[in-house]
Design an enzyme around this catalytic site. Structure first.
Site, PDB file in Angstrom:
ATOM      1  N   GLU A 228       1.001  -1.082  -0.037  1.00 14.72           N
ATOM      2  CA  GLU A 228      -0.021   0.003  -0.036  1.00 14.72           C
ATOM      3  C   GLU A 228       0.917   1.239  -0.094  1.00 14.72           C
ATOM      4  O   GLU A 228       1.578   1.518   1.206  1.00 14.72           O
ATOM      5  CB  GLU A 228      -0.908   0.044   1.371  1.00 14.72           C
ATOM      6  CG  GLU A 228      -1.817  -1.174   1.436  1.00 14.72           C
ATOM      7  CD  GLU A 228      -3.023  -0.912   0.411  1.00 14.72           C
ATOM      8  OE1 GLU A 228      -3.341  -0.263  -0.335  1.00 14.72           O
ATOM      9  OE2 GLU A 228      -3.815  -2.106   0.733  1.00 14.72           O
ATOM     10  N   CYS A 262      -2.164   8.938   2.732  1.00 19.00           N
ATOM     11  CA  CYS A 262      -1.900   8.608   1.180  1.00 19.00           C
ATOM     12  C   CYS A 262      -3.102   8.916   0.185  1.00 19.00           C
ATOM     13  O   CYS A 262      -3.002   9.127  -1.009  1.00 19.00           O
ATOM     14  CB  CYS A 262      -1.807   7.122   1.166  1.00 19.00           C
ATOM     15  SG  CYS A 262      -3.203   6.032   2.117  1.00 19.00           S
TER      16      CYS A 262
END
Ligand code: NAP
Length: 459
Positions: A228, A262
């Site tokens: 990720e 993010c």
């Protein structure tokens, strides 16, 4: 080398820890492997009872956990409380659903009976970032432990107190000692861990360079990885959108977690018909944000987590401006003269007229800096949105049906949110494409990442 916990709002060193020595590391690895053999035999019912207990601890002590997070990495205190609550949610979600997600799946073939069985892989290493210091870990740990794996956490070096608090939550919840352990080690120990035969797989949430390195080593070892990584999410606003809602969500989406998420919206792509109004309302709202001590409830934006992140962001803005970008508001570090003088604060910033070869166009800006782009057509919006090596989330604002369908179809991202902010939810898969990584967390996709998908065929 000591691992330090430093308050990013003041620069005060809160605590230091010695990294694990070789013997301590060996003990933890062998315990993780031993406990796996017993843990994989426990029932879903027993695991769920422990996971529900972890949820209760998180909820009943959320204020204290939130304080640990805020003091160590600077997120506003109310957001930290919400983070602890969300961790309780993911624990309950998997306590309730793990068995259903992993139940044998019958498949009709020429056999008398054939089916798919999902079995845990073993010890899974989790290399995690500091930005959501509880959530990132729990969204890995809840499904991994419920599937029967054991976990080793190598957390970011600036959040050791969060890392230890999480280990303690699982231990107090009743998981056997060794089912979930924190390793206080630097990133230079990750290779050795990945090369150890007792570690079966690795998940990394963090930057692209860290992802490349970990995936490279794991590749040599033929070990399963989930990555990720970073993102430069587009936030596209078309003329039919509810502009008021789009502006207020845009501010939140860019500045959540002090701009260090993010899935924060990072590039604002706005159609020319509404661009001027959007820009002036967005800039006014960004200007109105209260920057300050994150332990104070009314603070909107706290400090960046480390001095290095502040310096990197400042440099990215300076280089973008030198290349021709225009500052609409902000554009500098804030130097307080009170107890926050040693903090890593940066002004909420909006940039426009951004040249193609500048960091604000190309790279991920990990802080409260928005990049604005004016487009004249739907096609141009899509082209610009996809003109990045990342592909994590995306948000598109429109009330036009065909436009909506095209956004869903054409945006190159792991998720598309229409008229809303990108957010993770235990019920929905989460992850990216392109350089944002691969694999999925959450929902049944997440719990099936670290399992052996075993085919069973009986004549
Ligand atoms: P980072 O520097 O990559 O650190 C993340 C973790 O990886 C830390 O535990 C770090 O340990 C470790 N690490 C760093 N370099 C490594 C290497 N070469 N080998 C092995 N481990 C290594 O990232 P960050 O600056 O903390 O976090 C920000 C980045 O994470 C951003 O790009 C953000 O977009 C991304 N992120 C992605 C997601 C997602 O779900 N896709 C979520 C949150 C954040 P040390 O601290 O000891 O260096």
């Amino acid at each position: 080398m000591p691992i330090s916990s430093i308050n990013p709002a003041t620069g005060e060193v809160l605590k230091t820890f010695e990294a694990l020595n070789r013997r301590e590391l060996e003990e933890k690895l062998s315990r993780a492997a031993d406990v796996f053999r017993a843990h994989r035999r426990t029932t879903f019912h027993d695991r769920a009872a422990m996971m529900n207990r972890a949820a209760e601890i998180l909820e009943s002590e959320k204020k204290s956990f939130a304080r640990t997070m805020t003091l160590e990495m600077g997120k506003p205190i109310n957001a930290a409380i919400q983070e602890a609550e969300k961790c309780a949610w993911v624990c309950r979600y998997y306590a309730e659903n793990a068995e259903r997600h992993l139940i044998d799946e019958p498949v009709a073939t020429n056999a008398t009976r054939s089916f798919v069985r999902f079995q845990p892989l073993g010890v899974v290493l989790a290399v995690m970032p500091w930005n959501f210091p509880f959530w990132q870990v729990f969204r890995f740990a809840a499904p991994a432990l419920m599937a029967g794996n054991t976990g080793l956490l190598k957390h970011a070096s600036n959040v050791p107190q969060c890392a230890l608090a999480i280990e303690e939550i699982f231990s107090r919840a009743g998981f056997p000692e060794g089912a979930f352990q924190t390793l206080l080690v630097g990133s230079d120990t990750v290779q050795e861990l990945l090369e150890d035969p007792r570690v079966a797989a690795v998940t990394l949430t963090g930057s692209e360079p860290a992802g490349r390195s970990v995936a490279g080593i794991a590749g040599q070892q033929i070990k399963k990885t989930v990555l990720e990584l970073g993102g430069s999410d587009p936030f596209i606003v078309m003329p039919s959108a509810d502009l008021e809602a789009a502006v207020s969500t845009a501010v939140k989406a860019r500045t959540i977690n002090n701009g260090q998420s993010c899935i924060a919206a990072k590039r604002f792509i706005v159609h020319g018909e509404i661009y001027d109004r959007f820009e002036s309302e967005f800039v006014a709202a960004m200007k109105g944000l209260r920057v300050g001590n994150p332990v104070v409830e009314s603070t909107d934006v706290g400090p960046l987590a480390t001095k290095q992140i502040l310096d990197d962001l400042d440099e990215q803005v300076k280089v973008s401006v030198a290349a021709g970008a225009k500052i609409l508001t902000g554009g500098r570090p804030i130097e307080f003269t009170d107890e926050l003088a040693g903090g890593n604060f940066y002004e909420p910033t909006v940039l426009a007229d951004i040249p193609k070869d500048s960091p604000a166009y190309r790279d991920e800006l990990f802080g409260p800096v928005a990049s604005m782009f004016r487009v004249t057509s739907f096609n141009e919006a899509i082209e610009l949105a996809n003109a990045t090596t990342f592909g994590l989330g995306s948000s598109a604002w429109t009330n036009d049906g065909p436009e909506r369908e095209r956004f869903i179809d054409e945006l190159e991202a792991g998720s598309v949110f229409i008229n809303g902010m990108v957010a993770s939810d235990p019920r929905l898969p989460f992850g990216g494409v392109k350089h944002s990584g691969y694999g999925r967390e959450l929902s049944y996709f997440g719990i099936r990442e670290f399992v052996n998908v075993k085919t069973v065929w009986i004549k």
